[in-house]
Motif scaffolding. Structure first.
Motif, PDB file in Angstrom:
ATOM      1  N   HIS A   1       0.829  -1.207   0.000  1.00 14.29           N
ATOM      2  CA  HIS A   1       0.000   0.000   0.000  1.00 14.29           C
ATOM      3  C   HIS A   1       0.859   1.251   0.000  1.00 14.29           C
ATOM      4  CE1 HIS A   1      -3.289   2.716   0.761  1.00 14.29           C
ATOM      5  NE2 HIS A   1      -2.584   3.250   1.736  1.00 14.29           N
ATOM      6  N   LEU A   2       0.639   2.109  -0.986  1.00 15.34           N
ATOM      7  CA  LEU A   2       1.289   3.413  -1.018  1.00 15.34           C
ATOM      8  C   LEU A   2       0.261   4.463  -0.632  1.00 15.34           C
ATOM      9  CD1 LEU A   2       3.100   1.655  -2.991  1.00 15.34           C
ATOM     10  CD2 LEU A   2       3.648   3.810  -4.123  1.00 15.34           C
ATOM     11  N   THR A   3       0.657   5.384   0.221  1.00 16.64           N
ATOM     12  CA  THR A   3      -0.252   6.494   0.536  1.00 16.64           C
ATOM     13  C   THR A   3      -0.385   7.382  -0.704  1.00 16.64           C
ATOM     14  OG1 THR A   3       1.510   7.958   1.317  1.00 16.64           O
ATOM     15  CG2 THR A   3       0.493   6.474   2.959  1.00 16.64           C
ATOM     16  N   ASP A   4      -1.431   8.180  -0.731  1.00 17.11           N
ATOM     17  CA  ASP A   4      -1.606   9.101  -1.863  1.00 17.11           C
ATOM     18  C   ASP A   4      -0.426  10.063  -1.963  1.00 17.11           C
ATOM     19  OD1 ASP A   4      -3.972   7.918  -2.577  1.00 17.11           O
ATOM     20  OD2 ASP A   4      -5.227   9.376  -1.532  1.00 17.11           O
ATOM     21  N   LYS A   5       0.076  10.514  -0.819  1.00 15.23           N
ATOM     22  CA  LYS A   5       1.230  11.419  -0.837  1.00 15.23           C
ATOM     23  C   LYS A   5       2.454  10.724  -1.403  1.00 15.23           C
ATOM     24  CE  LYS A   5       0.019  14.465   3.006  1.00 15.23           C
ATOM     25  NZ  LYS A   5       0.345  14.866   4.379  1.00 15.23           N
ATOM     26  N   GLU A   6       2.631   9.457  -1.033  1.00 14.76           N
ATOM     27  CA  GLU A   6       3.791   8.714  -1.538  1.00 14.76           C
ATOM     28  C   GLU A   6       3.698   8.559  -3.053  1.00 14.76           C
ATOM     29  OE1 GLU A   6       4.279   4.745   0.073  1.00 14.76           O
ATOM     30  OE2 GLU A   6       6.416   4.770  -0.377  1.00 14.76           O
ATOM     31  N   LYS A   7       2.521   8.225  -3.540  1.00 14.15           N
ATOM     32  CA  LYS A   7       2.332   8.085  -4.993  1.00 14.15           C
ATOM     33  C   LYS A   7       2.665   9.395  -5.701  1.00 14.15           C
ATOM     34  CE  LYS A   7      -1.496   4.841  -4.563  1.00 14.15           C
ATOM     35  NZ  LYS A   7      -2.954   4.715  -4.643  1.00 14.15           N
ATOM     36  N   LEU A   8       2.130  10.490  -5.179  1.00 14.94           N
ATOM     37  CA  LEU A   8       2.326  11.783  -5.826  1.00 14.94           C
ATOM     38  C   LEU A   8       3.796  12.199  -5.803  1.00 14.94           C
ATOM     39  CD1 LEU A   8       1.153  14.302  -7.151  1.00 14.94           C
ATOM     40  CD2 LEU A   8       0.790  15.258  -4.866  1.00 14.94           C
ATOM     41  N   THR A   9       4.414  12.112  -4.644  1.00 16.17           N
ATOM     42  CA  THR A   9       5.810  12.560  -4.522  1.00 16.17           C
ATOM     43  C   THR A   9       6.742  11.702  -5.365  1.00 16.17           C
ATOM     44  OG1 THR A   9       5.377  13.428  -2.318  1.00 16.17           O
ATOM     45  CG2 THR A   9       7.680  12.996  -2.874  1.00 16.17           C
ATOM     46  N   LEU A  10       6.533  10.398  -5.358  1.00 16.87           N
ATOM     47  CA  LEU A  10       7.374   9.531  -6.196  1.00 16.87           C
ATOM     48  C   LEU A  10       7.158   9.838  -7.672  1.00 16.87           C
ATOM     49  CD1 LEU A  10       7.007   6.107  -4.328  1.00 16.87           C
ATOM     50  CD2 LEU A  10       9.064   7.527  -4.457  1.00 16.87           C
ATOM     51  N   SER A  11       5.911  10.079  -8.065  1.00 15.43           N
ATOM     52  CA  SER A  11       5.614  10.379  -9.469  1.00 15.43           C
ATOM     53  C   SER A  11       6.274  11.677  -9.902  1.00 15.43           C
ATOM     54  CB  SER A  11       4.097  10.478  -9.679  1.00 15.43           C
ATOM     55  OG  SER A  11       3.489   9.250  -9.414  1.00 15.43           O
ATOM     56  N   VAL A  12       6.123  12.708  -9.085  1.00 14.47           N
ATOM     57  CA  VAL A  12       6.686  14.025  -9.408  1.00 14.47           C
ATOM     58  C   VAL A  12       8.202  13.938  -9.547  1.00 14.47           C
ATOM     59  CG1 VAL A  12       7.101  16.331  -8.442  1.00 14.47           C
ATOM     60  CG2 VAL A  12       4.803  15.370  -8.423  1.00 14.47           C
ATOM     61  N   ASN A  13       8.829  13.073  -8.750  1.00 20.74           N
ATOM     62  CA  ASN A  13      10.282  12.934  -8.782  1.00 20.74           C
ATOM     63  C   ASN A  13      10.765  11.892  -9.788  1.00 20.74           C
ATOM     64  OD1 ASN A  13      11.103  14.897  -6.763  1.00 20.74           O
ATOM     65  ND2 ASN A  13      10.031  13.599  -5.319  1.00 20.74           N
ATOM     66  N   GLY A  14       9.863  11.405 -10.610  1.00 14.05           N
ATOM     67  CA  GLY A  14      10.245  10.469 -11.664  1.00 14.05           C
ATOM     68  C   GLY A  14      10.596   9.079 -11.180  1.00 14.05           C
ATOM     69  N   LYS A  15      10.106   8.715  -9.990  1.00 13.86           N
ATOM     70  CA  LYS A  15      10.417   7.396  -9.422  1.00 13.86           C
ATOM     71  C   LYS A  15       9.246   6.429  -9.461  1.00 13.86           C
ATOM     72  CE  LYS A  15      14.581   8.541  -8.426  1.00 13.86           C
ATOM     73  NZ  LYS A  15      15.664   7.996  -9.254  1.00 13.86           N
ATOM     74  N   LEU A  16       8.118   6.893 -10.006  1.00 13.09           N
ATOM     75  CA  LEU A  16       6.955   6.014 -10.101  1.00 13.09           C
ATOM     76  C   LEU A  16       6.244   6.307 -11.410  1.00 13.09           C
ATOM     77  CD1 LEU A  16       5.168   3.878  -8.728  1.00 13.09           C
ATOM     78  CD2 LEU A  16       3.866   5.755  -7.703  1.00 13.09           C
ATOM     79  N   SER A  17       6.497   5.455 -12.393  1.00  9.59           N
ATOM     80  CA  SER A  17       5.860   5.638 -13.699  1.00  9.59           C
ATOM     81  C   SER A  17       4.408   5.162 -13.627  1.00  9.59           C
ATOM     82  CB  SER A  17       6.611   4.822 -14.754  1.00  9.59           C
ATOM     83  OG  SER A  17       6.479   3.430 -14.463  1.00  9.59           O
ATOM     84  N   LYS A  18       3.637   5.518 -14.626  1.00  5.94           N
ATOM     85  CA  LYS A  18       2.248   5.057 -14.684  1.00  5.94           C
ATOM     86  C   LYS A  18       2.204   3.534 -14.760  1.00  5.94           C
ATOM     87  CE  LYS A  18       0.184   9.169 -16.667  1.00  5.94           C
ATOM     88  NZ  LYS A  18      -0.280   9.867 -17.837  1.00  5.94           N
ATOM     89  N   GLU A  19       3.178   2.946 -15.452  1.00  5.45           N
ATOM     90  CA  GLU A  19       3.217   1.494 -15.580  1.00  5.45           C
ATOM     91  C   GLU A  19       3.462   0.836 -14.217  1.00  5.45           C
ATOM     92  OE1 GLU A  19       5.013   3.631 -17.556  1.00  5.45           O
ATOM     93  OE2 GLU A  19       3.699   3.428 -19.304  1.00  5.45           O
ATOM     94  N   LEU A  20       4.418   1.387 -13.472  1.00  6.90           N
ATOM     95  CA  LEU A  20       4.708   0.824 -12.142  1.00  6.90           C
ATOM     96  C   LEU A  20       3.533   1.018 -11.191  1.00  6.90           C
ATOM     97  CD1 LEU A  20       8.463   1.720 -11.442  1.00  6.90           C
ATOM     98  CD2 LEU A  20       7.452  -0.552 -11.681  1.00  6.90           C
ATOM     99  N   LEU A  21       2.872   2.155 -11.313  1.00  2.00           N
ATOM    100  CA  LEU A  21       1.716   2.410 -10.455  1.00  2.00           C
ATOM    101  C   LEU A  21       0.601   1.409 -10.769  1.00  2.00           C
ATOM    102  CD1 LEU A  21       0.289   4.036  -8.294  1.00  2.00           C
ATOM    103  CD2 LEU A  21      -0.406   5.667 -10.059  1.00  2.00           C
TER     104      LEU A  21
END
Ligand code: FES
Length: 122
Positions: free
Chosen positions: A66-86
């Motif tokens: 489980h990723l928190t919404d903040k974790e998803k957003l921050t990782l995405s913004v920093n290029g560490k969570l692509s749409k595919e990985l999500l």
């Protein structure tokens, strides 16, 4: 009981600690309790300073999915969570490699935690 192994340049060797799962402790809290210095600032999932790489060890399915919404957003913004990985995380219950230590709740599983010692760099 979870074995959490920390690996980073500020450590002379990898350190494995036993964390009690189920008490809602974050990985950052476990690190602090064991005097392992992972950079952090906000402790609220917003700055990305506590970026880590987590490798699930063993044959069982990962539990800390489980990723928190903040974790998803921050990782995405920093290029560490692509749409595919999500999508893989949400559809296949396969957590992404990069996480935020202040958002990651330790579960009853063995993991390797890698960090660079530099804020926001895995
Ligand atoms: Fe800011 Fe974890 S300390 S995101």
């Amino acid at each position: 009981m979870a074995n959490v192994t920390f690996s980073g340049p500020t450590l002379s060797k990898n350190i494995t600690v036993y964390a009690v799962a189920g008490d809602n402790g974050t990985l950052l809290a476990v690190a602090k309790a064991n005097n392992i210095v992972i950079p952090f600032q906000c402790q609220d999932g917003e700055c990305g300073s506590c970026l880590i790489k987590v490798t699930h060890l063993g044959d069982n399915a990962p539990k800390a999915i489980h990723l928190t919404d903040k974790e998803k957003l921050t990782l995405s913004v920093n290029g560490k969570l692509s749409k595919e990985l999500l999508a893989k995380t949400e559809v296949e219950d396969m957590p992404p490699p990069f996480r935020l230590a202040c958002q990651y709740i330790v579960r009853d599983e063995d993991i390797l935690v890698e960090f660079s010692g530099e804020a926001g760099v895995e």
